[in-house]
Design an enzyme around this catalytic site. Structure first.
Site, PDB file in Angstrom:
ATOM      1  N   GLU A  37       0.842  -1.183   0.000  1.00  0.00           N
ATOM      2  CA  GLU A  37       0.000   0.000   0.000  1.00  0.00           C
ATOM      3  C   GLU A  37       0.885   1.245   0.000  1.00  0.00           C
ATOM      4  OE1 GLU A  37      -3.231   0.327   2.727  1.00  0.00           O
ATOM      5  OE2 GLU A  37      -3.999  -1.672   2.249  1.00  0.00           O
ATOM      6  N   HIS A  99      -4.916   6.841  -1.027  1.00  0.00           N
ATOM      7  CA  HIS A  99      -4.031   5.690  -0.883  1.00  0.00           C
ATOM      8  C   HIS A  99      -4.489   4.510  -1.729  1.00  0.00           C
ATOM      9  CE1 HIS A  99      -6.562   4.639   2.699  1.00  0.00           C
ATOM     10  NE2 HIS A  99      -6.315   3.426   2.299  1.00  0.00           N
ATOM     11  N   HIS A 101      -5.133   0.431  -2.247  1.00  0.00           N
ATOM     12  CA  HIS A 101      -5.467  -0.903  -1.723  1.00  0.00           C
ATOM     13  C   HIS A 101      -5.130  -1.909  -2.819  1.00  0.00           C
ATOM     14  CE1 HIS A 101      -8.717   0.409   1.447  1.00  0.00           C
ATOM     15  NE2 HIS A 101      -7.521   0.882   1.719  1.00  0.00           N
ATOM     16  N   ASP A 112      -9.208   3.680   7.928  1.00  0.00           N
ATOM     17  CA  ASP A 112      -9.383   4.834   7.039  1.00  0.00           C
ATOM     18  C   ASP A 112     -10.492   5.749   7.557  1.00  0.00           C
ATOM     19  OD1 ASP A 112      -7.517   3.674   5.285  1.00  0.00           O
ATOM     20  OD2 ASP A 112      -9.086   2.758   4.059  1.00  0.00           O
TER      21      ASP A 112
END
Length: 160
Positions: A37, A99, A101, A112
């Site tokens: 990630e 971000h 995944h 999150d």
């Protein structure tokens, strides 16, 4: 090829526009760190009517960030300088986080959600409705957008 991508809430109260170059940069950074990630912050401005957040640039992960196969902890090294320069040169500012995944559907995890809710309520961020963009790990690197108003649950935005 489109110049930008727009995501809107079903009630049309929230809208986010990302420049094509921003999307390409996110996908490129994800590819460099795959299968881990990664992420960074979103920078931009609001339309005159305050209806649309326009994301014009992103950062990659600061140097003090930590990456794992199923987690990412964004660092802070150098971010204040980046934000100060962005404001001084272009009058753009922090709008939220993004971000990657790599394996999961691009929906916010409980971590999150907690992080974004804290940001929405923290006056130091000056961001009561932070945006979260999550890049999915599929071959197309699909983007999903969410907004986290400080006074209610997060809202999923759909590509328009």
């Amino acid at each position: 090829m489109r110049d930008s991508y727009t995501y809107t809430s079903k009630d049309r109260l929230f809208e986010v526009t990302l420049h094509r170059q921003v999307c390409e940069m996110m996908r490129e950074l994800c590819g460099k760190l795959h299968p881990k990630e990664t992420g960074g912050i979103l920078i931009g401005y609001y339309s005159e009517d305050q209806h649309t957040a326009i994301i014009t640039k992103i950062t990659g992960p600061p140097g003090d960030s930590k990456h794992g196969l199923a987690w990412f902890e964004r660092g802070t090294e150098g971010l204040q300088n980046i934000l100060d320069n962005a404001w001084e040169k272009e009058q753009v500012y922090y709008l939220g986080e993004w971000h990657y995944h790599p394996k999961d559907f691009p929906s916010p995890s409980s971590i999150d959600i907690n992080q974004m809710e804290l940001i929405s309520k923290n006056p130091k961020y000056h961001c009561p409705e932070p945006i979260l963009i999550i890049v999915n790990g599929d071959t197309n690197k699909t983007l999903c957008a969410y907004v986290f108003p400080s006074d209610k649950s997060y809202i999923s935005l759909e590509e328009f």
